[in-house]
Design an enzyme around this catalytic site. Structure first.
Site, PDB file in Angstrom:
ATOM      1  N   HIS A 123      36.287  46.969  41.273  1.00 42.05           N
ATOM      2  CA  HIS A 123      36.903  45.863  40.544  1.00 42.05           C
ATOM      3  C   HIS A 123      38.104  46.404  39.767  1.00 42.05           C
ATOM      4  O   HIS A 123      38.141  47.562  39.395  1.00 42.05           O
ATOM      5  CB  HIS A 123      35.907  45.175  39.607  1.00 42.05           C
ATOM      6  CG  HIS A 123      35.316  46.071  38.572  1.00 42.05           C
ATOM      7  ND1 HIS A 123      34.324  46.986  38.848  1.00 42.05           N
ATOM      8  CD2 HIS A 123      35.582  46.206  37.253  1.00 42.05           C
ATOM      9  CE1 HIS A 123      33.995  47.637  37.748  1.00 42.05           C
ATOM     10  NE2 HIS A 123      34.752  47.184  36.751  1.00 42.05           N
ATOM     11  N   MET A 124      39.091  45.542  39.605  1.00 42.64           N
ATOM     12  CA  MET A 124      40.320  45.905  38.898  1.00 42.64           C
ATOM     13  C   MET A 124      40.397  45.120  37.598  1.00 42.64           C
ATOM     14  O   MET A 124      40.128  43.923  37.568  1.00 42.64           O
ATOM     15  CB  MET A 124      41.550  45.607  39.745  1.00 42.64           C
ATOM     16  CG  MET A 124      42.860  45.986  39.052  1.00 42.64           C
ATOM     17  SD  MET A 124      44.342  45.567  40.000  1.00 42.64           S
ATOM     18  CE  MET A 124      44.214  46.741  41.325  1.00 42.64           C
TER      19      MET A 124
END
Length: 164
Positions: A123-124
């Site tokens: 995830h960013m």
């Protein structure tokens, strides 16, 4: 005189980070639900989702995650990579429309040693920043002040994203 800044919502995160909280992967759990407002999901695609961070580092802190439990970019299929980046661009547009940040910090923490809270799920983070948003609170009191409620962020960014 001692001032207290209450942030009781942080205890849930502290408990989970210390191993005393739930072990289930946040992103896998949210990917299986349709309770977008409860889970702070702003947009979904077949392979990725955009959501608010419930325990933000700064105002309007967003996260983009693939829906499948995959740890690294090399583990992703092409549609997952494409949708992850599509939602990053969508998040940038929504932040620009609603908050007009002067910059954005992008972050990926891959693996627990790198700081990942959910090390097996890529995830960013997108953290908008403004000139003058660093103030004395983190320096003197090791406290970060979030300027709006998560509900307000959700409503404003949902409107900025437009129809689903």
């Amino acid at each position: 005189m001692t001032d207290t800044l209450w942030a009781p919502w942080r205890m849930k995160w502290i408990a989970s980070a210390s191993g005393k909280g739930p072990k289930q992967c946040l992103f896998c759990r949210v990917a299986k639900t349709t309770a977008d407002r409860r889970d702070l999901v702003l947009a979904r695609r077949p392979h990725a989702m955009l959501m608010l961070n419930r325990y933000p580092y700064a105002s309007a802190h967003l996260m983009v995650a693939v829906r499948r439990h995959a740890a690294r970019f090399i583990d992703l299929e092409e549609p997952e990579r494409a949708e992850l980046l599509e939602l990053v661009a969508l998040a940038e547009r929504a932040l620009e429309v609603e908050y007009r940040p002067d910059g954005v910090n992008y972050g990926l923490n891959v693996g627990r040693v790198a700081g990942a809270g959910f090390p097996g799920h890529l995830h960013m983070h997108l953290v908008p920043r403004w000139d003058g948003d660093t103030n004395f609170m983190p320096v003197l009191a090791d406290v970060k002040v979030i300027a709006q409620s998560l509900e307000t962020f959700y409503d404003l960014l949902t409107n900025a994203l437009g129809p689903r």
